[in-house]
Design a protein around this motif. Sequence first.
Motif, PDB file in Angstrom:
ATOM      1  N   TRP A  58       0.865  -1.043   0.173  1.00  0.00           N
ATOM      2  CA  TRP A  58      -0.096  -0.043  -0.024  1.00  0.00           C
ATOM      3  C   TRP A  58       0.794   1.413  -0.163  1.00  0.00           C
ATOM      4  N   ALA A  59       1.905   1.421   0.644  1.00  0.00           N
ATOM      5  CA  ALA A  59       2.655   2.320   0.676  1.00  0.00           C
ATOM      6  C   ALA A  59       3.367   2.874  -0.766  1.00  0.00           C
ATOM      7  N   LEU A  60       3.945   1.725  -1.098  1.00  0.00           N
ATOM      8  CA  LEU A  60       4.444   1.721  -2.519  1.00  0.00           C
ATOM      9  C   LEU A  60       3.505   2.353  -3.498  1.00  0.00           C
ATOM     10  N   GLY A  61       2.186   1.751  -3.297  1.00  0.00           N
ATOM     11  CA  GLY A  61       1.154   1.949  -4.582  1.00  0.00           C
ATOM     12  C   GLY A  61       0.804   3.268  -4.308  1.00  0.00           C
ATOM     13  N   CYS A  62       0.888   4.007  -3.211  1.00  0.00           N
ATOM     14  CA  CYS A  62       0.558   5.234  -2.725  1.00  0.00           C
ATOM     15  C   CYS A  62       1.662   6.272  -3.427  1.00  0.00           C
ATOM     16  N   SER A  63       3.039   5.847  -3.057  1.00  0.00           N
ATOM     17  CA  SER A  63       3.933   6.625  -3.455  1.00  0.00           C
ATOM     18  C   SER A  63       4.230   6.710  -4.942  1.00  0.00           C
ATOM     19  N   LEU A  64       3.954   5.644  -5.798  1.00  0.00           N
ATOM     20  CA  LEU A  64       4.099   5.640  -7.205  1.00  0.00           C
ATOM     21  C   LEU A  64       2.856   6.315  -7.837  1.00  0.00           C
ATOM     22  N   GLY A  65       1.512   6.032  -7.327  1.00  0.00           N
ATOM     23  CA  GLY A  65       0.412   6.686  -7.717  1.00  0.00           C
ATOM     24  C   GLY A  65       0.575   8.215  -7.778  1.00  0.00           C
ATOM     25  N   ILE A  66       0.766   8.761  -6.553  1.00  0.00           N
ATOM     26  CA  ILE A  66       1.395  10.283  -6.493  1.00  0.00           C
ATOM     27  C   ILE A  66       2.454  10.798  -7.422  1.00  0.00           C
ATOM     28  N   LEU A  67       3.354   9.885  -7.517  1.00  0.00           N
ATOM     29  CA  LEU A  67       4.465  10.115  -8.466  1.00  0.00           C
ATOM     30  C   LEU A  67       3.847  10.404  -9.909  1.00  0.00           C
ATOM     31  N   ILE A  68       3.070   9.518 -10.268  1.00  0.00           N
ATOM     32  CA  ILE A  68       2.534   9.642 -11.575  1.00  0.00           C
ATOM     33  C   ILE A  68       1.501  10.739 -11.906  1.00  0.00           C
ATOM     34  N   SER A  69       0.854  11.148 -11.029  1.00  0.00           N
ATOM     35  CA  SER A  69      -0.351  11.956 -11.063  1.00  0.00           C
ATOM     36  C   SER A  69      -0.078  13.385 -10.550  1.00  0.00           C
ATOM     37  N   ALA A  70       1.153  13.501  -9.653  1.00  0.00           N
ATOM     38  CA  ALA A  70       1.066  14.961  -8.972  1.00  0.00           C
ATOM     39  C   ALA A  70       1.219  16.135 -10.114  1.00  0.00           C
ATOM     40  N   GLU A  71       1.949  15.797 -10.972  1.00  0.00           N
ATOM     41  CA  GLU A  71       2.196  16.908 -11.867  1.00  0.00           C
ATOM     42  C   GLU A  71       0.831  17.568 -12.761  1.00  0.00           C
ATOM     43  N   ALA A  72      -0.001  16.566 -13.113  1.00  0.00           N
ATOM     44  CA  ALA A  72      -1.203  16.789 -13.587  1.00  0.00           C
ATOM     45  C   ALA A  72      -2.423  17.301 -12.825  1.00  0.00           C
ATOM     46  N   SER A  73      -2.361  16.498 -11.606  1.00  0.00           N
ATOM     47  CA  SER A  73      -3.741  16.761 -11.030  1.00  0.00           C
ATOM     48  C   SER A  73      -3.371  17.066  -9.502  1.00  0.00           C
ATOM     49  N   GLY A  74      -2.257  16.946  -9.128  1.00  0.00           N
ATOM     50  CA  GLY A  74      -1.743  17.183  -7.531  1.00  0.00           C
ATOM     51  C   GLY A  74      -1.783  15.975  -6.734  1.00  0.00           C
ATOM     52  N   GLY A  75      -2.369  14.806  -7.461  1.00  0.00           N
ATOM     53  CA  GLY A  75      -2.011  13.281  -6.876  1.00  0.00           C
ATOM     54  C   GLY A  75      -2.780  13.291  -5.706  1.00  0.00           C
ATOM     55  N   HIS A  76      -3.950  13.524  -5.533  1.00  0.00           N
ATOM     56  CA  HIS A  76      -5.112  13.416  -4.661  1.00  0.00           C
ATOM     57  C   HIS A  76      -5.273  11.896  -4.367  1.00  0.00           C
ATOM     58  N   LEU A  77      -5.611  11.214  -5.154  1.00  0.00           N
ATOM     59  CA  LEU A  77      -6.051   9.719  -5.052  1.00  0.00           C
ATOM     60  C   LEU A  77      -6.943   9.206  -4.035  1.00  0.00           C
ATOM     61  N   ASN A  78      -7.748  10.302  -3.390  1.00  0.00           N
ATOM     62  CA  ASN A  78      -8.289   9.993  -2.270  1.00  0.00           C
ATOM     63  C   ASN A  78      -9.793  10.985  -2.185  1.00  0.00           C
ATOM     64  N   PRO A  79     -10.871  10.642  -2.305  1.00  0.00           N
ATOM     65  CA  PRO A  79     -11.886  11.344  -1.833  1.00  0.00           C
ATOM     66  C   PRO A  79     -12.002  12.405  -0.675  1.00  0.00           C
ATOM     67  N   VAL A  81      -9.219  13.418   0.925  1.00  0.00           N
ATOM     68  CA  VAL A  81      -8.270  14.293   0.653  1.00  0.00           C
ATOM     69  C   VAL A  81      -8.939  15.551  -0.165  1.00  0.00           C
ATOM     70  N   THR A  82      -9.248  15.396  -1.169  1.00  0.00           N
ATOM     71  CA  THR A  82      -9.896  16.295  -2.207  1.00  0.00           C
ATOM     72  C   THR A  82     -11.043  17.090  -1.391  1.00  0.00           C
ATOM     73  N   LEU A  83     -11.857  16.566  -0.782  1.00  0.00           N
ATOM     74  CA  LEU A  83     -12.812  17.446   0.110  1.00  0.00           C
ATOM     75  C   LEU A  83     -12.334  18.143   0.944  1.00  0.00           C
ATOM     76  N   ALA A  84     -11.286  17.773   1.819  1.00  0.00           N
ATOM     77  CA  ALA A  84     -10.746  18.552   3.044  1.00  0.00           C
ATOM     78  C   ALA A  84      -9.884  19.835   2.329  1.00  0.00           C
ATOM     79  N   LEU A  85      -9.320  19.466   1.092  1.00  0.00           N
ATOM     80  CA  LEU A  85      -8.534  20.784   0.290  1.00  0.00           C
ATOM     81  C   LEU A  85      -9.693  21.759  -0.048  1.00  0.00           C
ATOM     82  N   ALA A  86     -10.756  21.113  -0.598  1.00  0.00           N
ATOM     83  CA  ALA A  86     -11.914  22.060  -1.033  1.00  0.00           C
ATOM     84  C   ALA A  86     -12.244  22.923   0.192  1.00  0.00           C
ATOM     85  N   VAL A  87     -12.979  22.198   1.363  1.00  0.00           N
ATOM     86  CA  VAL A  87     -13.209  23.113   2.395  1.00  0.00           C
ATOM     87  C   VAL A  87     -12.075  24.063   3.193  1.00  0.00           C
ATOM     88  N   ALA A  88     -10.857  23.589   2.727  1.00  0.00           N
ATOM     89  CA  ALA A  88      -9.754  24.852   3.064  1.00  0.00           C
ATOM     90  C   ALA A  88      -9.473  25.870   2.235  1.00  0.00           C
TER      91      ALA A  88
END
Length: 324
Positions: A58-79, A81-88
């Motif tokens: 799970w840790a490696l899957g998380c790191s690799l998923g964020i590594l792939i997506s961070a530049e294009a989307s921010g690498g949330h991968l988690n509803p 996380v997305t909601l919390a950032l929107a509230v903030a």
Amino acid sequence: MTSKGDNRNCRLSSALVRAALAEFIGTYILVVIGNGSVAQSQLTNGKQGDYFTINWGWALGCSLGILISAEASGGHLNPAVTLALAVAKDFPWKRLPVYWLAQYFGALVASGSVLGVYYEAILVGKRDGKFRINANSSEPEPGSAAIFANYPTPYSSVITGLVEETLCTMIFMLIICVVTNAKYSKVPSFLQPLYIGFTLLAMGVAYGSNGGYALNPARDLAPRLVTYFGGWGPRVFSFRGYNWFWIFLVGPHVGALLGVGIFHTVFFLPEQTVVAFDRTDSQLPIVNYEYAMANLPVNKSSAIKITRQESHEEYVGCRVVTAM
């Protein structure tokens, strides 16, 4: 002719599509590696994997998923996380439904991939032509359904599960805020996926044994739906009288909101600007007075002057002026 407004809207739409695809692929990587590590461990009776390889999966899957997506989307991968950032107010609300759709769909396709790859091994566990899932909490585990979603140990109560999921997600979200906020920690972007992945690893090592540590609604609900339609049936939701699956929907959202709230109220003081005290047009940053006093630069060639700004009869901040 195409107007500038049309071109701008086209670019925005293209960027949103790219971000959605990045969230889909990143979440797919997270779940396909995480659930795959669980499948390999369980289906080989621990011979080719154990609890710690699952944590690392799970840790490696998380790191690799964020590594792939961070530049294009921010690498949330988690509803959550997305909601919390929107509230903030760190993420636009209008993008939230698109991100959620991409995240849940990515987790759904990923868990379907795991089911397909390991289907022959999973079939061995069928009894009387049905996939096994224990109907009550007195049994040690729910069988192969646990490859995909989270289920409790016999001694775990609902309160324990909810508190644990909320606490772990709160810590996880707090670290995400600390690591990714350039004004606070200045962690290089290429190291951020590692820090976040290691945080997920830490949560699994510390708190994964009671009932799993989803910390992510998409990571639990989408795979649970796959097992529902894949042969395990409604028992994936009715386990413990429908009084378990909801924990991994409620807990992560509450925990993420607590985590982002703690970061913004305790740790991160947003930079403000005020007109300089000499009444010139220059702008200088305002920081917390106690913070400035504790972090004066050690430089003998500089003369440091700290002044307070009075506003509404209260000291609200200070500026640090350095003169050579």
